[in-house]
Design a protein around this motif. Sequence first.
Motif, PDB file in Angstrom:
ATOM      1  N   LEU A  80       0.867  -1.098  -0.010  1.00 38.63           N
ATOM      2  CA  LEU A  80       0.114  -0.046   0.078  1.00 38.63           C
ATOM      3  C   LEU A  80       0.738   1.173   0.099  1.00 38.63           C
TER       4      LEU A  80
ATOM      5  N   GLN B 176       0.518   4.759   0.950  1.00 42.56           N
ATOM      6  CA  GLN B 176      -0.564   5.738   1.679  1.00 42.56           C
ATOM      7  C   GLN B 176      -0.113   7.033   1.311  1.00 42.56           C
TER       8      GLN B 176
ATOM      9  N   PRO C 193      -4.744   4.665   0.842  1.00 39.27           N
ATOM     10  CA  PRO C 193      -4.302   3.826  -0.213  1.00 39.27           C
ATOM     11  C   PRO C 193      -4.784   4.232  -1.881  1.00 39.27           C
TER      12      PRO C 193
ATOM     13  N   THR D 116      -7.516   2.141   5.896  1.00 40.40           N
ATOM     14  CA  THR D 116      -6.793   2.583   6.980  1.00 40.40           C
ATOM     15  C   THR D 116      -7.229   3.765   7.944  1.00 40.40           C
TER      16      THR D 116
ATOM     17  N   SER E  85       3.121  -1.383   3.975  1.00 38.14           N
ATOM     18  CA  SER E  85       2.577   0.149   3.681  1.00 38.14           C
ATOM     19  C   SER E  85       3.890   1.020   3.757  1.00 38.14           C
TER      20      SER E  85
ATOM     21  N   ASP F  70       4.774   5.564   2.618  1.00 36.38           N
ATOM     22  CA  ASP F  70       4.449   6.883   2.237  1.00 36.38           C
ATOM     23  C   ASP F  70       5.337   7.493   1.719  1.00 36.38           C
TER      24      ASP F  70
END
Length: 595
Positions: free
Chosen positions: A226, A228, A240, A294, A323, A325
Amino acid sequence: MSTTRSHAAPPKRSRTIVGLVVLGALVVVIAATAWVGIRGLQAKDALQAAVPLAASIRNQVVAGDGAAAAQTAAQLAEFAETARSRTSDPIWRTFELLPFLGPNLQAVRELAAVVADVAENAVTPLADLAGNLNLTDFKPVDGKIALQPLVDAQPQVAAADAALARAAANVSAIDTGDVLEVVRNAVTQLRAVTVETAVTLDGMNRAVTLLPAMLGADAPRDYILLFQNPAELRSAGGIPGALALLHTDAGSIELTQQASSSSFPEYPAPVLPLGDEIRGIYSDITGQFIQNVTMTPDFAQSGALAREMWRLEFGVEAAGVLSVDPVALSYLLDATGPITLATGDELTADNAVQLLLSDVYARYEVPAQQDAFFAAAAGAVFDAVKSGRADPTKLIAALARAATEHRVLVYNADEAEQALLSDTTLAGTRPVSDSSTNRFGLYFNDGTGAKMDLYLDAHTAIGQQTCRQDLRPQYSVEVTLTNTAPADAATSLPAYVTGGGAFGVPRGNIKTMVSAYGTPELQNLGVTRDGATVAYHPATDATYPVSTIGIELAPGESTVLRFSWLGDEPFSGDLEVRSTPLITLHEVTQLDFGC
């Protein structure tokens, strides 16, 4: 007369004998005292000599000089054993029974024992391991990571982890209530270093145990990745918007499939049971949209929901979910160096966040194109790491920083493997308190339906105050939220960023649902906004008292929210706040408030 002298002689001999006994005892006491004093000085010198060696070992390991680290570790072990042996003989132990002096001698003996234990059973095996390993051993070659060095390291790391955990417990048990300040300071310093190192080593032990399995040492695996997007906040980070399937096999890693949020439908009901608590706070949409999995601060539940949605759409039952970012990607770029994308853009550690979370919206109006650009950029960073071009030392530092900020999260469907992640930052759990620290949670979910959280700034403070006669403390978490968007945001920003008013939020405004978590035993005292009591939604999530409130800010507007709880007993430990990882993080400050 002779008879009289004959009867007077025994008292004189008795006094002589008594005198000799007293003199002998005095000599023994003086000798024993000198013995303890001399050995105490020897122990002190040995412990003082050991301190700089510990720092040297750390620097040598970081520099990759395993041979030097092993040699220094041997010296450290020698000094530590000297200190231990000088403080553990019967005479020393007898002097521990004396008032005033005894507690100091006991503390020094226990201190020396801890140092010797750490030197022999933790530092030495780890230094030996550093001498046999090099960080370059874990550098991918042709897209494959060598797993055998990790497997071979497991026994030594596990033994050192056990030794550090034991040492942390032992040093914490040293009684410093009646000792000299110099002894107390020494114990305090060793306790801090030992406990901190024990936590680090515990993470290392879990990593060398878990990583080979996750990288397909025993059988091929698939993981959902994922990406994010914190421009549209969710409790665990952001929506996501882009996803990928990561395939591992015997250390090789491949991105075998990419998808976006548009690849998933709106499910008519949550794909997995949510429970009334989650449904009450975050609603059913948590399990109906991939963009909302999330919303809960429990990443294990988020991961399970994402895994099930992927199975429903693509028929693949993944082993787990990872996950990251864009901020975490920027940290990785510091290790890989700049990357040129297919679009011609150069992605660097300095421009990654701006390019991925701002510039892309100005360039592409179609959401699918934005998600595709984001996925391509993330894939390019992944390829750079997989190709082996990343500096190993910088890569480890980047991952550690991202994990500490909760920007890297991991969920394993296997319960035993998931248990290895518990109590680590990677697990993404609700905040867990202990006897020394009360941990609170502060989570944000976007209500604008757009990407305005690029402009949301948050400053957080925490504190406690005891005002009641029963000494039950009040805890408060305060957050100052500011909409930093330009005054003309309604017209200067694209509709995909402002939301275009689609969800009833005026263009340029930011709407946010803020959920604050107390510790499980606390009583909820409510919420104030800018000093005034306001309505909020009280709830419970897995025994945690939760206060949720929605706020909306126009460009340039700020507001101060304060969440308060009442404790059940006096507490003098530390306070921490775990919060959603926004794009920009600020240090949590001390909140001072009156009764």
